[in-house]
Design a protein around this motif. Structure first.
Motif, PDB file in Angstrom:
ATOM      1  N   ASN A 124       0.845  -1.190   0.000  1.00  0.00           N
ATOM      2  CA  ASN A 124       0.000   0.000   0.000  1.00  0.00           C
ATOM      3  C   ASN A 124       0.887   1.249   0.000  1.00  0.00           C
ATOM      4  OD1 ASN A 124      -1.469   2.281   1.560  1.00  0.00           O
ATOM      5  ND2 ASN A 124      -3.103   0.905   0.940  1.00  0.00           N
ATOM      6  N   PRO A 125       0.800   2.102  -1.017  1.00  0.00           N
ATOM      7  CA  PRO A 125       1.725   3.236  -1.139  1.00  0.00           C
ATOM      8  C   PRO A 125       1.676   4.210   0.042  1.00  0.00           C
ATOM      9  CG  PRO A 125       0.590   2.851  -3.209  1.00  0.00           C
ATOM     10  CD  PRO A 125      -0.086   1.983  -2.191  1.00  0.00           C
ATOM     11  N   ALA A 126       0.478   4.519   0.533  1.00  0.00           N
ATOM     12  CA  ALA A 126       0.363   5.465   1.645  1.00  0.00           C
ATOM     13  C   ALA A 126       1.068   4.934   2.884  1.00  0.00           C
ATOM     14  CB  ALA A 126      -1.108   5.743   1.949  1.00  0.00           C
ATOM     15  N   LEU A 127       0.977   3.633   3.131  1.00  0.00           N
ATOM     16  CA  LEU A 127       1.636   3.052   4.295  1.00  0.00           C
ATOM     17  C   LEU A 127       3.139   2.967   4.103  1.00  0.00           C
ATOM     18  CD1 LEU A 127      -0.835   0.240   5.387  1.00  0.00           C
ATOM     19  CD2 LEU A 127      -0.461   2.484   6.416  1.00  0.00           C
ATOM     20  N   VAL A 128       3.582   2.793   2.869  1.00  0.00           N
ATOM     21  CA  VAL A 128       5.021   2.846   2.591  1.00  0.00           C
ATOM     22  C   VAL A 128       5.559   4.218   2.974  1.00  0.00           C
ATOM     23  CG1 VAL A 128       6.781   2.826   0.776  1.00  0.00           C
ATOM     24  CG2 VAL A 128       4.981   1.093   0.786  1.00  0.00           C
ATOM     25  N   GLY A 129       4.832   5.272   2.567  1.00  0.00           N
ATOM     26  CA  GLY A 129       5.246   6.629   2.929  1.00  0.00           C
ATOM     27  C   GLY A 129       5.217   6.863   4.423  1.00  0.00           C
ATOM     28  N   ARG A 130       4.187   6.358   5.080  1.00  0.00           N
ATOM     29  CA  ARG A 130       4.054   6.553   6.519  1.00  0.00           C
ATOM     30  C   ARG A 130       5.171   5.862   7.296  1.00  0.00           C
ATOM     31  NH1 ARG A 130       2.150   4.084  11.798  1.00  0.00           N
ATOM     32  NH2 ARG A 130       1.457   5.941  12.893  1.00  0.00           N
ATOM     33  N   VAL A 131       5.442   4.599   6.969  1.00  0.00           N
ATOM     34  CA  VAL A 131       6.483   3.844   7.671  1.00  0.00           C
ATOM     35  C   VAL A 131       7.860   4.422   7.362  1.00  0.00           C
ATOM     36  CG1 VAL A 131       7.609   1.584   7.830  1.00  0.00           C
ATOM     37  CG2 VAL A 131       5.117   1.749   7.853  1.00  0.00           C
ATOM     38  N   PHE A 132       8.072   4.872   6.122  1.00  0.00           N
ATOM     39  CA  PHE A 132       9.338   5.525   5.768  1.00  0.00           C
ATOM     40  C   PHE A 132       9.579   6.742   6.651  1.00  0.00           C
ATOM     41  CE2 PHE A 132      11.977   8.497   3.421  1.00  0.00           C
ATOM     42  CZ  PHE A 132      12.976   7.687   2.891  1.00  0.00           C
ATOM     43  N   LEU A 133       8.554   7.557   6.851  1.00  0.00           N
ATOM     44  CA  LEU A 133       8.692   8.741   7.697  1.00  0.00           C
ATOM     45  C   LEU A 133       8.852   8.364   9.167  1.00  0.00           C
ATOM     46  CD1 LEU A 133       6.105  11.275   6.193  1.00  0.00           C
ATOM     47  CD2 LEU A 133       8.570  11.139   5.812  1.00  0.00           C
ATOM     48  N   LEU A 134       8.149   7.336   9.601  1.00  0.00           N
ATOM     49  CA  LEU A 134       8.231   6.916  10.998  1.00  0.00           C
ATOM     50  C   LEU A 134       9.639   6.453  11.345  1.00  0.00           C
ATOM     51  CD1 LEU A 134       6.602   6.427  13.615  1.00  0.00           C
ATOM     52  CD2 LEU A 134       6.181   4.099  12.788  1.00  0.00           C
ATOM     53  N   ILE A 135      10.280   5.755  10.421  1.00  0.00           N
ATOM     54  CA  ILE A 135      11.650   5.295  10.653  1.00  0.00           C
ATOM     55  C   ILE A 135      12.647   6.443  10.530  1.00  0.00           C
ATOM     56  CG2 ILE A 135      13.471   3.783   9.748  1.00  0.00           C
ATOM     57  CD1 ILE A 135      11.228   1.868   8.866  1.00  0.00           C
ATOM     58  N   SER A 136      12.397   7.337   9.587  1.00  0.00           N
ATOM     59  CA  SER A 136      13.339   8.431   9.326  1.00  0.00           C
ATOM     60  C   SER A 136      13.204   9.596  10.299  1.00  0.00           C
ATOM     61  CB  SER A 136      13.134   8.947   7.896  1.00  0.00           C
ATOM     62  OG  SER A 136      13.266   7.919   6.946  1.00  0.00           O
ATOM     63  N   PHE A 137      11.986   9.901  10.716  1.00  0.00           N
ATOM     64  CA  PHE A 137      11.736  11.054  11.588  1.00  0.00           C
ATOM     65  C   PHE A 137      10.849  10.637  12.763  1.00  0.00           C
ATOM     66  CE2 PHE A 137      12.008  12.409   7.133  1.00  0.00           C
ATOM     67  CZ  PHE A 137      13.122  13.258   7.193  1.00  0.00           C
ATOM     68  N   PRO A 138      11.348   9.770  13.649  1.00  0.00           N
ATOM     69  CA  PRO A 138      10.501   9.232  14.727  1.00  0.00           C
ATOM     70  C   PRO A 138       9.985  10.289  15.692  1.00  0.00           C
ATOM     71  CG  PRO A 138      12.802   8.647  15.069  1.00  0.00           C
ATOM     72  CD  PRO A 138      12.718   9.220  13.703  1.00  0.00           C
ATOM     73  N   ALA A 139      10.787  11.305  15.979  1.00  0.00           N
ATOM     74  CA  ALA A 139      10.354  12.336  16.930  1.00  0.00           C
ATOM     75  C   ALA A 139       9.192  13.143  16.365  1.00  0.00           C
ATOM     76  CB  ALA A 139      11.524  13.255  17.272  1.00  0.00           C
ATOM     77  N   GLN A 140       9.329  13.610  15.134  1.00  0.00           N
ATOM     78  CA  GLN A 140       8.265  14.418  14.521  1.00  0.00           C
ATOM     79  C   GLN A 140       7.006  13.587  14.261  1.00  0.00           C
ATOM     80  OE1 GLN A 140      11.436  14.264  13.602  1.00  0.00           O
ATOM     81  NE2 GLN A 140      12.220  16.230  12.851  1.00  0.00           N
ATOM     82  N   MET A 141       7.177  12.314  13.964  1.00  0.00           N
ATOM     83  CA  MET A 141       6.035  11.465  13.638  1.00  0.00           C
ATOM     84  C   MET A 141       5.291  10.963  14.876  1.00  0.00           C
ATOM     85  SD  MET A 141       5.333  11.011  10.401  1.00  0.00           S
ATOM     86  CE  MET A 141       4.536   9.398  10.325  1.00  0.00           C
ATOM     87  N   THR A 142       5.845  11.183  16.037  1.00  0.00           N
ATOM     88  CA  THR A 142       5.180  10.750  17.268  1.00  0.00           C
ATOM     89  C   THR A 142       4.921  11.917  18.213  1.00  0.00           C
ATOM     90  OG1 THR A 142       7.353  10.134  18.181  1.00  0.00           O
ATOM     91  CG2 THR A 142       6.055   8.387  17.169  1.00  0.00           C
ATOM     92  N   THR A 143       4.803  13.117  17.648  1.00  0.00           N
ATOM     93  CA  THR A 143       4.420  14.308  18.413  1.00  0.00           C
ATOM     94  C   THR A 143       3.011  14.680  17.994  1.00  0.00           C
ATOM     95  OG1 THR A 143       6.719  15.078  18.480  1.00  0.00           O
ATOM     96  CG2 THR A 143       5.001  16.695  18.966  1.00  0.00           C
ATOM     97  N   TRP A 144       2.068  14.542  18.923  1.00  0.00           N
ATOM     98  CA  TRP A 144       0.649  14.640  18.564  1.00  0.00           C
ATOM     99  C   TRP A 144       0.003  15.888  19.160  1.00  0.00           C
ATOM    100  CZ3 TRP A 144       0.252  10.855  15.220  1.00  0.00           C
ATOM    101  CH2 TRP A 144       1.043   9.719  15.392  1.00  0.00           C
ATOM    102  N   PRO A 145      -0.559  16.769  18.319  1.00  0.00           N
ATOM    103  CA  PRO A 145      -1.270  17.943  18.842  1.00  0.00           C
ATOM    104  C   PRO A 145      -2.514  17.542  19.635  1.00  0.00           C
ATOM    105  CG  PRO A 145      -0.710  18.246  16.534  1.00  0.00           C
ATOM    106  CD  PRO A 145      -0.432  16.801  16.858  1.00  0.00           C
ATOM    107  N   VAL A 146      -2.807  18.296  20.658  1.00  0.00           N
ATOM    108  CA  VAL A 146      -4.022  18.076  21.441  1.00  0.00           C
ATOM    109  C   VAL A 146      -5.208  18.611  20.637  1.00  0.00           C
ATOM    110  CG1 VAL A 146      -5.251  18.697  23.550  1.00  0.00           C
ATOM    111  CG2 VAL A 146      -2.801  18.221  23.632  1.00  0.00           C
ATOM    112  N   PRO A 147      -6.255  17.825  20.430  1.00  0.00           N
ATOM    113  CA  PRO A 147      -7.386  18.284  19.616  1.00  0.00           C
ATOM    114  C   PRO A 147      -8.161  19.402  20.291  1.00  0.00           C
ATOM    115  CG  PRO A 147      -7.900  16.183  20.657  1.00  0.00           C
ATOM    116  CD  PRO A 147      -6.445  16.457  20.929  1.00  0.00           C
ATOM    117  N   GLY A 148      -8.669  20.318  19.471  1.00  0.00           N
ATOM    118  CA  GLY A 148      -9.522  21.404  19.956  1.00  0.00           C
ATOM    119  C   GLY A 148     -10.644  21.612  18.961  1.00  0.00           C
ATOM    120  N   LYS A 149     -11.325  22.735  19.040  1.00  0.00           N
ATOM    121  CA  LYS A 149     -12.404  23.045  18.114  1.00  0.00           C
ATOM    122  C   LYS A 149     -11.951  24.129  17.149  1.00  0.00           C
ATOM    123  CE  LYS A 149     -16.101  21.796  21.349  1.00  0.00           C
ATOM    124  NZ  LYS A 149     -17.307  22.263  22.063  1.00  0.00           N
TER     125      LYS A 149
END
Length: 320
Positions: A124-149
């Protein structure tokens, strides 16, 4: 003189009225409720990430087809746009634009076009991109904004943890099932809002874009496995509904595991494939160091799809 006419056999020739573009745009319509939920909770960040991802996927596919493959670009079949939306839905809403561009290039260039384009890709191309980024940029890919309105912040918003991380480290802070259903929780753009994802599923089933086998068996497998573990040790393992509503389980089960190209052809094959994804996801979530396992599970079972197809073959027309 020999006759060179081409004669078509009298076998049944059935046309369902479906086409690549029709089904692709149907999937895009099914993604609209989730997009609206992400815009509501993540605001400007969701808009920037989604627009950047879709535009980059379209541009990279055009450039590769036009200048590397020397072929007429097929941008308007909807496949590149779906890859862009699904990639965005697997990203946090505060991810910098330059990282999104790298992810889009990996999704289209590596995940799709390196195999020959639509219909030839193994993963699946989208997941290839996602996993590539997760391995390459783990800090940025695991920083989650708190949801608001309708928040208007992008890179400087307040950050927090996902539900799956809270399950491991702070069970008391885990959102309620109602919050997870509506989308009021941390995570990637497409992870939030189970109701919106289920609306997309209902639409695709109604339009017969997908069948129910993969989503139902995948979610059911996770429910059974996590339910057993929760029954054994409820203090350590979260209940099945929490696992179903959190993380990327519904997004993956509905929109990515059901990808035509990378999933098995037969219903029996789909069931084997779905159960495999469900088991792998559950094992990674419960026993692995990484709290989410959906992306890895789908990619692993994508690799097994040709093997499943070779052993579970479709019947020929009129066969028993």
């Amino acid at each position: 003189m020999e006759n060179n006419n081409l004669y078509v056999s009298p076998s049944p020739h059935i046309h369902s009225g479906d086409s690549i573009s029709k089904n692709m745009y149907g999937v895009l319509i099914a993604l609209i409720p989730s997009l609206l939920v992400s815009l509501y909770f993540f605001g400007l960040g969701a808009l920037i990430v989604t627009v950047t991802s879709v535009a980059a996927c379209l541009i990279f596919e055009f450039v590769i087809q036009k200048f590397l493959f020397k072929k007429e670009p097929t941008l308007w079949d909807g496949s590149a746009a779906i890859t862009g939306v699904l990639l965005a839905f697997n990203l946090p809403s505060n991810l910098p634009v330059w990282i999104i561009l790298i992810g889009a290039l990996a999704a289209i260039g590596i995940g799709k076009m390196s195999f020959g384009g639509l219909g030839n890709n193994i993963f699946n191309p989208a997941l290839v991109g996602r996993v590539f980024l997760l391995i390459s940029f783990p800090a940025q890919m695991t920083t989650w904004p708190v949801p608001g309105k309708f928040p208007m912040t992008y890179l400087d918003g307040e950050t927090g943890a996902t539900v799956l991380s809270l399950i491991q480290w702070n069970r008391e802070a885990v959102p309620s099932h109602v919050q997870m259903l509506t989308g009021d929780m941390g995570g990637s753009l497409g992870e939030v809002g189970a109701i919106a994802l289920l609306l997309g599923l209902a639409y695709m089933l109604f339009r017969k874009i997908i069948t129910w086998h993969i989503p139902v068996y995948l979610i059911g497998t996770v429910a059974v496995f996590t339910g057993i573990m929760h029954g054994v040790n409820p203090e350590k393992y979260a209940d099945p509904l929490t696992h179903i509503l959190s993380g990327g389980l519904l997004l993956g089960a509905i929109f990515m595991a059901t990808d035509y190209v990378t999933s098995p052809l037969t219903r029996t094959g789909m069931i084997i494939y779905a159960i495999g994804i469900g088991l792998l996801t559950s094992v990674i979530r419960l026993f692995g160091a990484y709290p989410e396992g959906m992306s890895f599970a789908i990619l692993i079972m994508n690799a097994f799809t040709p093997l499943i197809n070779s052993y579970v073959k479709p019947k020929h027309f009129g066969g028993k």
